[in-house]
Write a protein that holds these residues in place. Structure first.
Motif, PDB file in Angstrom:
ATOM      1  N   VAL A   1      15.078  -9.567   2.350  1.00  6.10           N
ATOM      2  CA  VAL A   1      15.956  -8.390   2.333  1.00  6.10           C
ATOM      3  C   VAL A   1      17.288  -8.707   3.001  1.00  6.10           C
ATOM      4  O   VAL A   1      18.362  -8.391   2.474  1.00  6.10           O
ATOM      5  N   ARG A   2      17.228  -9.385   4.161  1.00  6.52           N
ATOM      6  CA  ARG A   2      18.474  -9.730   4.874  1.00  6.52           C
ATOM      7  C   ARG A   2      19.313 -10.734   4.086  1.00  6.52           C
ATOM      8  O   ARG A   2      20.534 -10.570   3.973  1.00  6.52           O
ATOM      9  N   SER A   3      18.674 -11.761   3.518  1.00  4.36           N
ATOM     10  CA  SER A   3      19.445 -12.793   2.819  1.00  4.36           C
ATOM     11  C   SER A   3      19.998 -12.303   1.489  1.00  4.36           C
ATOM     12  O   SER A   3      20.916 -12.906   0.934  1.00  4.36           O
ATOM     13  N   SER A   4      19.472 -11.196   0.980  1.00  4.05           N
ATOM     14  CA  SER A   4      20.037 -10.620  -0.248  1.00  4.05           C
ATOM     15  C   SER A   4      21.378  -9.937   0.015  1.00  4.05           C
ATOM     16  O   SER A   4      22.123  -9.643  -0.921  1.00  4.05           O
ATOM     17  N   MET A   5      21.679  -9.681   1.281  1.00  2.77           N
ATOM     18  CA  MET A   5      22.973  -9.103   1.696  1.00  2.77           C
ATOM     19  C   MET A   5      23.287  -7.775   0.995  1.00  2.77           C
ATOM     20  O   MET A   5      24.411  -7.499   0.590  1.00  2.77           O
ATOM     21  N   GLY A   6      22.252  -6.959   0.805  1.00  2.00           N
ATOM     22  CA  GLY A   6      22.449  -5.649   0.189  1.00  2.00           C
ATOM     23  C   GLY A   6      22.191  -5.625  -1.305  1.00  2.00           C
ATOM     24  O   GLY A   6      22.068  -4.546  -1.901  1.00  2.00           O
ATOM     25  N   ALA A   7      22.091  -6.808  -1.939  1.00  2.00           N
ATOM     26  CA  ALA A   7      21.863  -6.863  -3.387  1.00  2.00           C
ATOM     27  C   ALA A   7      20.511  -6.275  -3.766  1.00  2.00           C
ATOM     28  O   ALA A   7      20.314  -5.847  -4.905  1.00  2.00           O
ATOM     29  N   ILE A   8      19.561  -6.228  -2.829  1.00  2.00           N
ATOM     30  CA  ILE A   8      18.227  -5.685  -3.082  1.00  2.00           C
ATOM     31  C   ILE A   8      18.294  -4.231  -3.548  1.00  2.00           C
ATOM     32  O   ILE A   8      17.397  -3.734  -4.216  1.00  2.00           O
ATOM     33  N   PHE A   9      19.399  -3.542  -3.225  1.00  2.00           N
ATOM     34  CA  PHE A   9      19.553  -2.137  -3.640  1.00  2.00           C
ATOM     35  C   PHE A   9      20.186  -2.005  -5.016  1.00  2.00           C
ATOM     36  O   PHE A   9      20.157  -0.936  -5.612  1.00  2.00           O
ATOM     37  N   ARG A  10      20.765  -3.087  -5.522  1.00  2.00           N
ATOM     38  CA  ARG A  10      21.437  -3.036  -6.827  1.00  2.00           C
ATOM     39  C   ARG A  10      20.668  -3.776  -7.917  1.00  2.00           C
ATOM     40  O   ARG A  10      20.899  -3.540  -9.107  1.00  2.00           O
ATOM     41  N   VAL A  11      19.785  -4.685  -7.510  1.00  2.00           N
ATOM     42  CA  VAL A  11      18.977  -5.438  -8.475  1.00  2.00           C
ATOM     43  C   VAL A  11      17.546  -4.911  -8.432  1.00  2.00           C
ATOM     44  O   VAL A  11      16.886  -4.978  -7.394  1.00  2.00           O
ATOM     45  N   LYS A  12      17.088  -4.384  -9.532  1.00  2.00           N
ATOM     46  CA  LYS A  12      15.727  -3.848  -9.597  1.00  2.00           C
ATOM     47  C   LYS A  12      14.739  -5.007  -9.676  1.00  2.00           C
ATOM     48  O   LYS A  12      14.838  -5.870 -10.557  1.00  2.00           O
ATOM     49  N   GLN A  52       0.825  -1.215   0.000  1.00  2.00           N
ATOM     50  CA  GLN A  52       0.000   0.000   0.000  1.00  2.00           C
ATOM     51  C   GLN A  52       0.855   1.260   0.000  1.00  2.00           C
ATOM     52  O   GLN A  52       0.566   2.234  -0.712  1.00  2.00           O
ATOM     53  N   ASN A  53       1.928   1.259   0.792  1.00  2.00           N
ATOM     54  CA  ASN A  53       2.784   2.445   0.930  1.00  2.00           C
ATOM     55  C   ASN A  53       3.976   2.442  -0.017  1.00  2.00           C
ATOM     56  O   ASN A  53       4.712   3.433  -0.098  1.00  2.00           O
ATOM     57  N   ASN A  54       4.180   1.304  -0.719  1.00  2.00           N
ATOM     58  CA  ASN A  54       5.330   1.147  -1.611  1.00  2.00           C
ATOM     59  C   ASN A  54       6.650   1.361  -0.854  1.00  2.00           C
ATOM     60  O   ASN A  54       7.590   1.966  -1.349  1.00  2.00           O
ATOM     61  N   GLU A  55       6.698   0.820   0.365  1.00  2.00           N
ATOM     62  CA  GLU A  55       7.865   0.969   1.237  1.00  2.00           C
ATOM     63  C   GLU A  55       8.187  -0.354   1.926  1.00  2.00           C
ATOM     64  O   GLU A  55       7.321  -1.220   2.050  1.00  2.00           O
ATOM     65  N   PHE A  56       9.432  -0.482   2.377  1.00  2.00           N
ATOM     66  CA  PHE A  56       9.812  -1.653   3.155  1.00  2.00           C
ATOM     67  C   PHE A  56      10.867  -1.260   4.184  1.00  2.00           C
ATOM     68  O   PHE A  56      11.436  -0.156   4.128  1.00  2.00           O
ATOM     69  N   ILE A  57      11.107  -2.164   5.136  1.00  2.00           N
ATOM     70  CA  ILE A  57      12.039  -1.888   6.222  1.00  2.00           C
ATOM     71  C   ILE A  57      13.359  -2.600   5.988  1.00  2.00           C
ATOM     72  O   ILE A  57      13.384  -3.768   5.583  1.00  2.00           O
ATOM     73  N   ILE A  58      14.455  -1.909   6.225  1.00  2.00           N
ATOM     74  CA  ILE A  58      15.767  -2.551   6.276  1.00  2.00           C
ATOM     75  C   ILE A  58      16.303  -2.377   7.689  1.00  2.00           C
ATOM     76  O   ILE A  58      15.959  -1.416   8.381  1.00  2.00           O
ATOM     77  N   GLU A  59      17.127  -3.321   8.106  1.00  2.00           N
ATOM     78  CA  GLU A  59      17.590  -3.244   9.482  1.00  2.00           C
ATOM     79  C   GLU A  59      19.040  -3.688   9.609  1.00  2.00           C
ATOM     80  O   GLU A  59      19.492  -4.623   8.949  1.00  2.00           O
ATOM     81  N   GLY A  60      19.781  -2.989  10.451  1.00  2.00           N
ATOM     82  CA  GLY A  60      21.166  -3.341  10.707  1.00  2.00           C
ATOM     83  C   GLY A  60      22.142  -2.386  10.048  1.00  2.00           C
ATOM     84  O   GLY A  60      21.827  -1.692   9.076  1.00  2.00           O
ATOM     85  N   ILE A  61      23.354  -2.356  10.582  1.00  2.00           N
ATOM     86  CA  ILE A  61      24.377  -1.414  10.116  1.00  2.00           C
ATOM     87  C   ILE A  61      24.779  -1.680   8.670  1.00  2.00           C
ATOM     88  O   ILE A  61      24.866  -0.757   7.856  1.00  2.00           O
ATOM     89  N   LYS A  62      25.041  -2.950   8.314  1.00  2.00           N
ATOM     90  CA  LYS A  62      25.486  -3.275   6.955  1.00  2.00           C
ATOM     91  C   LYS A  62      24.459  -2.869   5.909  1.00  2.00           C
ATOM     92  O   LYS A  62      24.801  -2.215   4.911  1.00  2.00           O
ATOM     93  N   LEU A  63      23.192  -3.241   6.136  1.00  2.00           N
ATOM     94  CA  LEU A  63      22.163  -2.915   5.150  1.00  2.00           C
ATOM     95  C   LEU A  63      21.952  -1.409   5.022  1.00  2.00           C
ATOM     96  O   LEU A  63      21.738  -0.897   3.920  1.00  2.00           O
ATOM     97  N   LEU A  64      22.034  -0.701   6.137  1.00  2.00           N
ATOM     98  CA  LEU A  64      21.874   0.752   6.069  1.00  2.00           C
ATOM     99  C   LEU A  64      23.025   1.384   5.293  1.00  2.00           C
ATOM    100  O   LEU A  64      22.814   2.277   4.464  1.00  2.00           O
ATOM    101  N   LYS A  65      24.238   0.916   5.548  1.00  2.00           N
ATOM    102  CA  LYS A  65      25.386   1.432   4.801  1.00  2.00           C
ATOM    103  C   LYS A  65      25.243   1.165   3.310  1.00  2.00           C
ATOM    104  O   LYS A  65      25.562   2.008   2.469  1.00  2.00           O
TER     105      LYS A  65
END
Length: 262
Positions: free
Chosen positions: A158-169, A26-39
């Motif tokens: 999101v966690r198991s993607s190890m940050g790839a979620i931000f590079r793969v559309k 509905q909001n077109n948003e999701f949560i990320i958590e932890g230092i690595k994912l935020l970086k």
């Protein structure tokens, strides 16, 4: 600096709702958590809507000063440990999470790619995250998933993607048949994995092609299988008939890499 201490704070209530897929959609948003994912999100210039910091974690030095400096550039709120524990999804939180805008418009398909991966009703979060991570490892930037597939913005994915979620559309298709037909119009050869074929993945050339991976239990659905130009399978020497979906995807994608390197 104000520290939010009430679970009834409107912002906190909105973030808590994002634990539910309904509200993520509905909001077109999701949560990320932890230092690595935020970086990773900051580095990849993801659309970060808000960052939540546990006030106690900042005080005890869990978050380094460089990260805190970067965080300060965004819309940021501080909360008590009690409130943070209400919105966290992990058992040992690092004291920082963020709300990020999704990047999933099916109209944004890049038809210039040499290979496009399609997931037809894949469900397991571990498989989804691993597949996205594998795509990232070979520098592919997009993936198409059917409406019936699992939620790629599930925290486990999101966690198991190890940050790839931000590079793969991640492009979510409401009508996979229509999307595949559109790929064909752009001269893509569509290949579907199928245990009932005799054609090996090693017999094909992976250039300007779309690969369809099916559901863990039932494979590619019949209506989608009928749209495929070719059907392929991984040859087996032992008694096992099939592989885990993410393992099978990795084998096919790295055959593509092998051909690229030769």
């Amino acid at each position: 600096m104000q520290v939010i201490s009430s679970k009834d704070n409107e912002t906190i209530k909105q973030i808590r709702k994002l634990k539910d897929k309904k509200y993520r959609d509905q909001n077109n948003e999701f949560i990320i958590e932890g230092i690595k994912l935020l970086k990773e999100a900051i580095q990849e210039k993801a659309k970060i809507k808000i960052i939540v910091v546990c006030d106690d974690c900042e005080k005890n030095g869990t978050l380094d000063k460089k990260l805190l400096y970067e965080i300060a550039k965004y819309n940021c709120i501080y909360v008590t440990e009690k409130v943070f524990n209400l919105i966290t999804d992990v058992s040992n939180p690092q004291g920082v999470l963020a709300v990020v805008e999704k990047n999933n418009n099916i109209k944004d398909i890049n038809f210039n790619d040499d290979l496009i991966l399609i997931l037809d009703n894949l469900q397991d979060p571990g498989n989804l995250g691993t597949i996205i991570r594998t795509l990232d490892s070979i520098n592919l930037k997009q993936i198409i998933i059917s409406k019936g597939s699992g939620d790629v913005y599930n925290p486990k994915v999101v966690r198991s993607s190890m940050g790839a979620i931000f590079r793969v559309k991640v492009l979510e298709s409401d009508n996979l048949e229509k999307t595949i037909k559109e790929l064909k119009k752009h001269k893509f050869t569509v290949m579907a994995t199928d245990l009932n074929t005799n054609s090996s993945i090693y017999d094909e050339k992976y250039s300007k092609c779309a690969i369809i991976i099916g559901n863990e239990a039932n494979g590619v659905s019949e209506e989608i299988l009928n749209l495929a130009d070719k059907k392929i399978k991984i040859p087996m020497l032992g008694k096992t008939e099939s592989l885990n979906a993410s393992v099978a995807t990795g084998i096919i994608l790295y055959e593509y890499v092998r051909q690229k390197l030769n």
